[in-house]
Every structure is written in structure tokens, then in C-alpha cells.
Design a protein around this motif. Sequence first.
Motif, PDB file in Angstrom:
ATOM      1  N   LEU A   1       0.834  -1.215   0.000  1.00 19.50           N
ATOM      2  CA  LEU A   1       0.000   0.000   0.000  1.00 19.50           C
ATOM      3  C   LEU A   1       0.865   1.260   0.000  1.00 19.50           C
TER       4      LEU A   1
ATOM      5  N   ASP B   1       0.933   4.151  -2.945  1.00 20.57           N
ATOM      6  CA  ASP B   1       0.729   5.577  -2.664  1.00 20.57           C
ATOM      7  C   ASP B   1       1.877   6.395  -3.259  1.00 20.57           C
ATOM      8  N   THR B   2       3.112   5.907  -3.070  1.00 21.28           N
ATOM      9  CA  THR B   2       4.280   6.619  -3.620  1.00 21.28           C
ATOM     10  C   THR B   2       4.183   6.713  -5.149  1.00 21.28           C
TER      11      THR B   2
ATOM     12  N   ARG C   1       1.532   9.186  -6.154  1.00 22.31           N
ATOM     13  CA  ARG C   1       1.982  10.567  -5.889  1.00 22.31           C
ATOM     14  C   ARG C   1       2.933  11.042  -6.985  1.00 22.31           C
TER      15      ARG C   1
ATOM     16  N   GLU D   1      -2.839  10.262  -5.281  1.00 21.13           N
ATOM     17  CA  GLU D   1      -2.440   9.642  -4.012  1.00 21.13           C
ATOM     18  C   GLU D   1      -3.459   8.587  -3.640  1.00 21.13           C
ATOM     19  N   LEU D   2      -3.117   7.763  -2.648  1.00 22.51           N
ATOM     20  CA  LEU D   2      -4.017   6.690  -2.232  1.00 22.51           C
ATOM     21  C   LEU D   2      -4.654   7.046  -0.899  1.00 22.51           C
TER      22      LEU D   2
ATOM     23  N   ILE E   1      -6.338   5.581   2.204  1.00 24.39           N
ATOM     24  CA  ILE E   1      -6.481   4.269   2.859  1.00 24.39           C
ATOM     25  C   ILE E   1      -7.331   4.465   4.109  1.00 24.39           C
TER      26      ILE E   1
ATOM     27  N   SER F   1      -6.151  14.249  -7.769  1.00 25.17           N
ATOM     28  CA  SER F   1      -7.041  13.584  -6.830  1.00 25.17           C
ATOM     29  C   SER F   1      -8.338  14.374  -6.645  1.00 25.17           C
TER      30      SER F   1
ATOM     31  N   ARG G   1      -8.783   6.991   8.631  1.00 22.96           N
ATOM     32  CA  ARG G   1      -7.468   7.130   7.975  1.00 22.96           C
ATOM     33  C   ARG G   1      -6.345   7.047   8.997  1.00 22.96           C
TER      34      ARG G   1
END
Length: 463
Positions: free
Chosen positions: A71, A75-76, A79, A84-85, A87, A184, A196
Motif C-alpha cells: 500500500l 501511494d508513492t 503521488r 495519491e491513495l 487508505i 485527486s 485514515r
Amino acid sequence: MNPSLPLKDNAQAIVWFRHDLRLHDHAPLRLASRAERLLAVYCLPPHWLALGPAGVPRIGVHRLAYLGQALGALDTSLRALGNELMIVLAEPVQALGDISRALGEAPIFVHAHPDWEEREAIAKLQASGVTVQAVHGGGLFDPDDLPFALEPFPVPFTRFRKLIETAQWPSVAPLAAPTALPPSAELPADFYAQAREQVAALLHSHSASAQQCSTATRSALPYTEPAWQGSETAGLAHLARYFSSGLVADYKTTRNGLLGSDYSSKWSPWLAVGSLSVREIEVQRLAYEARLGANDGSYWLWFELLWREYFQLLMWRYGRRCFSRSGIQNQLSHSSAKARHNPAAFAAWCQGNTGCDWVDAAMRELAASGYMGNRMRQNVASYLIHDLALDWRLGAAWFEHQLIDFDVASNQGNWLYLAGAGTDPRSDRRFSPSRQAAMYDPDGAYQRYWLSERHHSDQEHMR
Ligand SMILES: Cc1cc2nc3c(=O)[nH]c(=O)nc-3n(C[C@H](O)[C@H](O)[C@H](O)COP(=O)(O)OP(=O)(O)OC[C@H]3O[C@@H](n4cnc5c(N)ncnc54)[C@H](O)[C@@H]3O)c2cc1C
């Protein structure tokens, strides 16, 4: 890929990541990228952390740490493309519904998955009025597009394999990773803020405890080391390394190995979290054969990937029945009928304290590292079913808790098979521990490796 859902001008779209934590070969991401804004979401369901039938959470320390790696890396990567992720620790049906409504009824794009819970989640969202488009992408083939019908499913594996091979049925080509993404979609800052924070703290603490777990580095799959971590980058690098090594040609003879990292491909954890696409593996396997010629090893890797495919199709076909004691046959096998409730025997099996060194070594390897090779999985499962006479579903639940490569279709399919409740034409096979140990660990090196503490304390005791 079915581009059927129209997106309105300036529309927002949601990509729901589940067992597909990658950018390459990701049809839902491609579809949603046509929107002006895109929200990438992963939901960790809280019920995975509640106690399951084995008396432990469905997801254990190793699995959570590995998932956290995948995960974090996703995300990296998002980005780097301006997205972005998000979570959250939340049940997906509730959270995804809330997110879609908060974004003005934004449609959700997701990979289809054969597990009944995952299918039910999509059905519930759709029933509540949320637009969800599910596309296939977890297997070599699209189940809707096979050269034979799933109903009736060609049950024995050999028949399935021959149908695919005779038809020379090609696997679906993987999609390239996107080079750009929409920004996003914006949600209020306090939206699911607690969920989160909770998931961030959870993943952080499990990553820290796995890092401190020195036993994981002794594993055949030392996932705490950078080259073995759950990221897409590490998975693709491992794939490239594997196909440029001599390991492929030897795979058929080494695949029953027990020690070290090289005896088998070790693709399974990346496949399980989806940071590697099986279609990408197949493309690279074919490129290897085009470059160096096919050999026994390259064919046998295809053969094993077909087993994975077969169990996915089995789950598509039989759904919830894969979880019932009587399995897909809908009648109790001999071993299932004799299974008894025996918590002490189950605890001894889990902890590697049955007194059978061959089984205990493997169960300790699993607990210490979150991994165990296929030969030992067959042995410990057979021991639980035939020697301890326990319900096979307990063993499957323990594997779910422990395995970093836990994949519901492969796990359930293999346990069903060994319990005589699945598709083994020679139902109810028992593996003899003494014969198997003599054949696969003739000098006892594997048992010494994982039982060194026990042997040491036995010697201390005898002094
Ligand atoms: C009781 C039991 C439970 C299992 N549970 C899982 C599970 O939760 N997740 C999982 O990925 N595999 C499971 N397997 C299958 C198999 O043991 C692992 O896929 C394999 O050990 C992973 O290591 P590898 O990637 O080095 O495999 P390799 O031997 O290199 O095989 C290459 C790939 O082929 C596939 N494959 C190989 N054998 C099987 C098989 N028997 N069934 C399905 N796919 C196979 C996997 O995707 C694997 O990565 C289970 C097997 C048994 C007997």
C-alpha cells in the motif's frame, strides 16, 4: 476491457483498489483516468482484524506488514503521477457508498474478484444505487471469454489444462502503466479522518514489529529485506531477475525444495496483493521462451500458473460452497466425516508442537516468516486432515491468518482438494510424514533449521 460507463464532463471517478495494488495492467485505473478528477481508495475491512474461526484475526502480523509495504509503495507511485491513495479502516460497502455520494454520485471502477464476499460487496453497492463497474484482470484469462462454458465446469484439472492447451488459448495481454493521472478528487479534510488515522497507525505498528522480527530474515522469502518487499517495483525487479537467471530451466526439478529462496519462483506474495499482474508474468515467461527456447522449467511454471487460474475459476463457479465443510461435492468426504473438535490438537499444530518434527518444522517456519513452500503446505494440511482428524476449514483459516501470499481461491481450492471435498479425482490422499521426510529432507537439514531451538533445549534437558 469494457469501456461502457460514460463519464460526464468534469466528472469525478473512483478507483477501488483491492487485490491489485499496482499501476501496470490495471483496467479500472485506465477507465477512471478519463475523468477530470480521480480518487484512489483502499479499504481495510475491520472484520479482518476480528477473531475468526481459528481463534485469531483473519489477517496476522506478517500479512499486515506485507500489505502495508504494498500500500505504501502504491501511494508513492500514485503521488509520482500527481495523485495519491486514500487508505481507510472501514467496511468497503459503507465507505465506498459514502465517498461516491460525497463526490456527487461518482462511479466506482474496480477489478472483479471471485471471492463471494468481494462479489457481495459490489452487489450491495449497486443495490444501494451506486454505479460500480467491475472488470476482469486477476487471471490469465477472462472467465467470460473462455473456449468452454463454466457451467458445467470441466472439473478435473487435467481436463481443464488440456482444453486450454488444445485450444492454444492465449492469455489476455497486460496493459501498460499510465504515465499521467488526473489530480485527486477532493473530499472534506475531516472525511473519514479517524478511519485514515487508525489504518496508518495499524500499518505503521505492524511494519515496525515485522522489521524487528529477526526470524523473518531466515525465511525462504525474507520480505523485510528491500528486494523482497511487497511493492510493485520490487515485484517487477524480482521478475526480471528470475527470468534472466538459470533458475527457470531448473524449476521442475527444484520446485519441491525446502530451504533458500531459489527452489521456486516466489511470485505468490506479489500476486496475492496484486503488485504483480499474472498477465505480466506470462508475457515475460513467453519472452523468455522466445529468447532461450522452451524447457521443462518454463513449461512447468505455466502449468503451475494454470493451477492458480483453475482455482480462481472454481471459485467463480462454486462461490460460497468452497467454504462449506462438504465442499463443492456437497457431500462429506471420508476425512471430513471423521473430523472431530479438538482445540488442543489444533493449537499444537498451529504452534509446531505436534511432536512430529516434519510437520512442526514447517509450522514454525510459517509462524516465523509468513511463508512455507508448496511441498510442506501439502504435508501439514494432510497431517491436520488425516492424522489429527480436524476440520480442514480450521487449517485454511490458520493459513489465511499467516500466509503473506494468502489468496482466497488458491487457499480454499488447495485445502478442498486435500480434504477430498474439491476436485482431486483420487479423493482423500494422505501424505506419510516419514516417507515424505525421507524423500524431501533426507539429511534432516530443513527440520534442524526450523527446530534448532527444540533440539537445543532437548540437549540441555538431557545434560
Ligand atoms: C494447503 C495449501 C494452501 C495454499 N494456499 C495458497 C495461498 O493462499 N496462496 C497462494 O498463492 N498459493 C497457495 N498454495 C499454492 C502454493 O503452495 C503456492 O502458490 C506456492 O507455494 C507459492 O510459492 P511460489 O510462488 O514460489 O510457487 P511456484 O512453485 O514458483 O509456482 C509459481 C506460481 O504458480 C502458482 N501456483 C503454484 N502452485 C499452485 C497451487 N498448488 N495452487 C495454486 N497456484 C499455484 C502460484 O501463483 C505460484 O506463485 C497453497 C497450497 C496448499 C497445498
